[in-house]
Design a protein around this motif. Structure first.
Motif, PDB file in Angstrom:
ATOM      1  N   GLY A 231       0.923  -1.415  -0.188  1.00  0.00           N
ATOM      2  CA  GLY A 231       0.035  -0.016  -0.004  1.00  0.00           C
ATOM      3  C   GLY A 231       0.610   1.280  -0.075  1.00  0.00           C
ATOM      4  O   GLY A 231       0.141   2.314   0.634  1.00  0.00           O
ATOM      5  N   ASP A 232       2.038   1.181  -0.585  1.00  0.00           N
ATOM      6  CA  ASP A 232       3.044   2.227  -0.561  1.00  0.00           C
ATOM      7  C   ASP A 232       2.982   3.400  -1.531  1.00  0.00           C
ATOM      8  O   ASP A 232       3.633   4.440  -1.672  1.00  0.00           O
ATOM      9  CB  ASP A 232       4.255   1.880  -0.176  1.00  0.00           C
ATOM     10  CG  ASP A 232       4.946   0.877  -1.555  1.00  0.00           C
ATOM     11  OD1 ASP A 232       4.065   0.635  -2.115  1.00  0.00           O
ATOM     12  OD2 ASP A 232       6.040   0.567  -1.464  1.00  0.00           O
ATOM     13  N   ARG A 233       1.760   3.036  -2.728  1.00  0.00           N
ATOM     14  CA  ARG A 233       1.816   3.975  -3.793  1.00  0.00           C
ATOM     15  C   ARG A 233       0.602   4.340  -3.919  1.00  0.00           C
ATOM     16  O   ARG A 233      -0.667   3.513  -3.542  1.00  0.00           O
ATOM     17  CB  ARG A 233       2.130   3.211  -5.118  1.00  0.00           C
ATOM     18  CG  ARG A 233       3.588   2.627  -5.084  1.00  0.00           C
ATOM     19  CD  ARG A 233       3.741   1.905  -6.681  1.00  0.00           C
ATOM     20  NE  ARG A 233       5.349   1.465  -6.601  1.00  0.00           N
ATOM     21  CZ  ARG A 233       5.793   0.962  -7.777  1.00  0.00           C
ATOM     22  NH1 ARG A 233       5.044   0.942  -8.919  1.00  0.00           N
ATOM     23  NH2 ARG A 233       6.896   0.408  -7.940  1.00  0.00           N
ATOM     24  N   GLU A 234       0.242   5.644  -4.017  1.00  0.00           N
ATOM     25  CA  GLU A 234      -1.150   6.083  -4.390  1.00  0.00           C
ATOM     26  C   GLU A 234      -1.838   5.635  -5.567  1.00  0.00           C
ATOM     27  O   GLU A 234      -1.140   5.304  -6.797  1.00  0.00           O
ATOM     28  CB  GLU A 234      -1.028   7.721  -4.542  1.00  0.00           C
ATOM     29  CG  GLU A 234      -0.457   8.546  -3.025  1.00  0.00           C
ATOM     30  CD  GLU A 234      -1.240   8.185  -2.081  1.00  0.00           C
ATOM     31  OE1 GLU A 234      -2.460   8.411  -2.226  1.00  0.00           O
ATOM     32  OE2 GLU A 234      -0.981   8.028  -0.858  1.00  0.00           O
ATOM     33  N   LEU A 235      -3.302   5.451  -5.412  1.00  0.00           N
ATOM     34  CA  LEU A 235      -4.045   5.191  -6.492  1.00  0.00           C
ATOM     35  C   LEU A 235      -4.600   6.259  -7.252  1.00  0.00           C
ATOM     36  O   LEU A 235      -4.966   7.265  -6.624  1.00  0.00           O
ATOM     37  CB  LEU A 235      -4.954   4.070  -6.028  1.00  0.00           C
ATOM     38  CG  LEU A 235      -4.573   2.932  -5.236  1.00  0.00           C
ATOM     39  CD1 LEU A 235      -5.924   2.031  -4.964  1.00  0.00           C
ATOM     40  CD2 LEU A 235      -3.991   2.125  -6.363  1.00  0.00           C
ATOM     41  N   THR A 236      -4.856   6.065  -8.481  1.00  0.00           N
ATOM     42  CA  THR A 236      -5.549   7.270  -9.337  1.00  0.00           C
ATOM     43  C   THR A 236      -7.007   7.263  -8.944  1.00  0.00           C
ATOM     44  O   THR A 236      -7.549   5.945  -8.515  1.00  0.00           O
ATOM     45  CB  THR A 236      -5.645   6.795 -10.783  1.00  0.00           C
ATOM     46  OG1 THR A 236      -4.272   6.755 -11.419  1.00  0.00           O
ATOM     47  CG2 THR A 236      -6.526   7.546 -11.726  1.00  0.00           C
ATOM     48  N   GLU A 237      -7.540   8.365  -8.433  1.00  0.00           N
ATOM     49  CA  GLU A 237      -9.144   8.366  -7.870  1.00  0.00           C
ATOM     50  C   GLU A 237      -9.997   7.793  -9.111  1.00  0.00           C
ATOM     51  O   GLU A 237      -9.716   8.211 -10.175  1.00  0.00           O
ATOM     52  CB  GLU A 237      -9.328   9.736  -7.602  1.00  0.00           C
ATOM     53  CG  GLU A 237      -8.607  10.259  -6.352  1.00  0.00           C
ATOM     54  CD  GLU A 237      -9.032  11.499  -5.891  1.00  0.00           C
ATOM     55  OE1 GLU A 237     -10.191  12.034  -6.479  1.00  0.00           O
ATOM     56  OE2 GLU A 237      -8.565  12.099  -5.134  1.00  0.00           O
ATOM     57  N   TRP A 238     -11.019   6.942  -8.480  1.00  0.00           N
ATOM     58  CA  TRP A 238     -12.096   6.508  -9.542  1.00  0.00           C
ATOM     59  C   TRP A 238     -13.089   5.934  -8.545  1.00  0.00           C
ATOM     60  O   TRP A 238     -12.998   5.561  -7.425  1.00  0.00           O
ATOM     61  CB  TRP A 238     -11.218   5.252 -10.078  1.00  0.00           C
ATOM     62  CG  TRP A 238     -12.371   4.789 -11.417  1.00  0.00           C
ATOM     63  CD1 TRP A 238     -13.374   5.343 -11.946  1.00  0.00           C
ATOM     64  CD2 TRP A 238     -12.066   3.426 -12.215  1.00  0.00           C
ATOM     65  NE1 TRP A 238     -13.780   4.548 -13.017  1.00  0.00           N
ATOM     66  CE2 TRP A 238     -13.099   3.510 -12.891  1.00  0.00           C
ATOM     67  CE3 TRP A 238     -11.046   2.400 -11.757  1.00  0.00           C
ATOM     68  CZ2 TRP A 238     -13.301   2.342 -13.677  1.00  0.00           C
ATOM     69  CZ3 TRP A 238     -11.390   1.287 -12.720  1.00  0.00           C
ATOM     70  CH2 TRP A 238     -12.383   1.240 -13.709  1.00  0.00           C
ATOM     71  N   ASN A 239     -14.376   6.342  -9.238  1.00  0.00           N
ATOM     72  CA  ASN A 239     -15.576   5.977  -8.362  1.00  0.00           C
ATOM     73  C   ASN A 239     -15.667   4.663  -7.953  1.00  0.00           C
ATOM     74  O   ASN A 239     -15.129   3.696  -8.509  1.00  0.00           O
ATOM     75  CB  ASN A 239     -16.671   6.296  -9.246  1.00  0.00           C
ATOM     76  CG  ASN A 239     -18.076   6.201  -8.870  1.00  0.00           C
ATOM     77  OD1 ASN A 239     -18.344   6.531  -7.730  1.00  0.00           O
ATOM     78  ND2 ASN A 239     -18.974   5.029  -9.409  1.00  0.00           N
ATOM     79  N   ASN A 240     -16.015   4.613  -6.496  1.00  0.00           N
ATOM     80  CA  ASN A 240     -16.423   3.367  -5.986  1.00  0.00           C
ATOM     81  C   ASN A 240     -15.129   2.181  -5.923  1.00  0.00           C
ATOM     82  O   ASN A 240     -15.350   1.163  -6.208  1.00  0.00           O
ATOM     83  CB  ASN A 240     -17.581   2.687  -6.459  1.00  0.00           C
ATOM     84  CG  ASN A 240     -18.322   1.794  -5.863  1.00  0.00           C
ATOM     85  OD1 ASN A 240     -18.232   1.731  -4.566  1.00  0.00           O
ATOM     86  ND2 ASN A 240     -19.163   0.809  -6.190  1.00  0.00           N
ATOM     87  N   THR A 241     -14.259   2.907  -5.617  1.00  0.00           N
ATOM     88  CA  THR A 241     -12.809   2.030  -5.448  1.00  0.00           C
ATOM     89  C   THR A 241     -12.362   2.097  -3.735  1.00  0.00           C
ATOM     90  O   THR A 241     -12.492   2.936  -2.946  1.00  0.00           O
ATOM     91  CB  THR A 241     -11.710   2.823  -6.240  1.00  0.00           C
ATOM     92  OG1 THR A 241     -12.017   2.818  -7.606  1.00  0.00           O
ATOM     93  CG2 THR A 241     -10.400   2.171  -5.699  1.00  0.00           C
ATOM     94  N   GLU A 242     -12.024   0.757  -3.443  1.00  0.00           N
ATOM     95  CA  GLU A 242     -11.686   0.404  -2.091  1.00  0.00           C
ATOM     96  C   GLU A 242     -10.143  -0.235  -2.146  1.00  0.00           C
ATOM     97  O   GLU A 242      -9.833  -0.996  -3.090  1.00  0.00           O
ATOM     98  CB  GLU A 242     -12.636  -0.426  -1.506  1.00  0.00           C
ATOM     99  CG  GLU A 242     -11.971  -0.982   0.015  1.00  0.00           C
ATOM    100  CD  GLU A 242     -12.693  -2.162   0.709  1.00  0.00           C
ATOM    101  OE1 GLU A 242     -12.433  -2.582   1.611  1.00  0.00           O
ATOM    102  OE2 GLU A 242     -14.026  -1.974   0.109  1.00  0.00           O
ATOM    103  N   ARG A 243      -9.361   0.367  -1.412  1.00  0.00           N
ATOM    104  CA  ARG A 243      -8.123  -0.345  -1.278  1.00  0.00           C
ATOM    105  C   ARG A 243      -7.818  -1.247  -0.176  1.00  0.00           C
ATOM    106  O   ARG A 243      -8.346  -0.911   1.031  1.00  0.00           O
ATOM    107  CB  ARG A 243      -6.964   0.796  -1.113  1.00  0.00           C
ATOM    108  CG  ARG A 243      -5.566   0.300  -0.923  1.00  0.00           C
ATOM    109  CD  ARG A 243      -4.404   1.370  -1.150  1.00  0.00           C
ATOM    110  NE  ARG A 243      -3.341   1.158  -1.990  1.00  0.00           N
ATOM    111  CZ  ARG A 243      -2.317   1.871  -2.442  1.00  0.00           C
ATOM    112  NH1 ARG A 243      -2.505   3.040  -2.503  1.00  0.00           N
ATOM    113  NH2 ARG A 243      -1.362   1.397  -2.943  1.00  0.00           N
TER     114      ARG A 243
END
Length: 207
Positions: free
Chosen positions: A90-102
């Protein structure tokens, strides 16, 4: 109990990675089937790298007026469905996108616990997407309930995606079909069998 379905394109020799190198097209009849299968899902399981590829395409596809009716329907599903993105650190940021859970699952045990709990929740079935390493991890944990393969008539260099698995997996064929572009669709479910003794000869297999 919800099902986890692995649904992926592959080559005759089992290559899964870098589909741009070997996918020669998706025919209309194949795409309609893909969309029809997707109608039974409401959640997508995906690794971080594949998620970034999806997030770079599907939001824009939804806003464009061009494209086939099937592609617009798929874009609507992909943007609406829940996307669960797995990583070890979990050390990298995710591109924002609707209805996403990390979800950070540092061990196979954590991954298994999360997926078992997810399957027990109400909802439609769950699509196991790429990448290949993540998909193999879920298969190895014996959590895949159905397999849908779109087998392209191509032999392409790459690592067969079942090769790292160490356990024996018997599958039962549910259905098979062909598409206009030569792709074969195969639908399997895992089959639990008692351990059988190894045949001593080919003749013994036929008796």
């Amino acid at each position: 109990m919800r099902k986890i379905t692995l649904q992926m394109m592959t080559t005759l020799n089992g290559r899964l990675d870098d589909p741009m190198a070997w996918v020669h097209g998706v025919s209309d009849d194949q795409y309609r089937d893909i969309d029809r299968f997707y109608a039974g899902y409401d959640t997508v399981l995906v690794g971080r790298t594949t998620y970034e590829e999806m997030a770079a395409y599907w939001p824009g596809a939804l806003s464009e007026s061009e494209g086939t009716e099937t592609n617009r329907a798929m874009a609507q599903r992909m943007n609406t469905y829940k996307k669960v993105v797995f990583s070890r650190s979990g050390d990298r940021e995710l591109t924002e996108w609707n209805n996403t859970e990390r979800v950070v699952a540092a061990t196979d045990g954590e991954l298994k616990s999360y997926l078992q709990a997810l399957k027990s929740q109400p909802g439609r079935d769950i699509h196991l997407s790429g990448g290949s390493s993540f998909a193999r991890s879920v298969i190895a944990l014996d959590l895949v309930d159905e397999f849908r393969f779109f087998v392209y008539p191509v032999v392409s260099p790459g690592t067969p995606w079942f090769s790292p698995l160490t356990d024996h997996h018997d599958l039962e064929l549910i259905s098979a079909g062909t598409y206009r572009n030569g792709v074969v669709g195969l639908h399997y479910s895992p089959r639990k069998q008692a351990q059988k003794a190894r045949p001593g000869s080919f003749t013994e297999m036929l008796t």
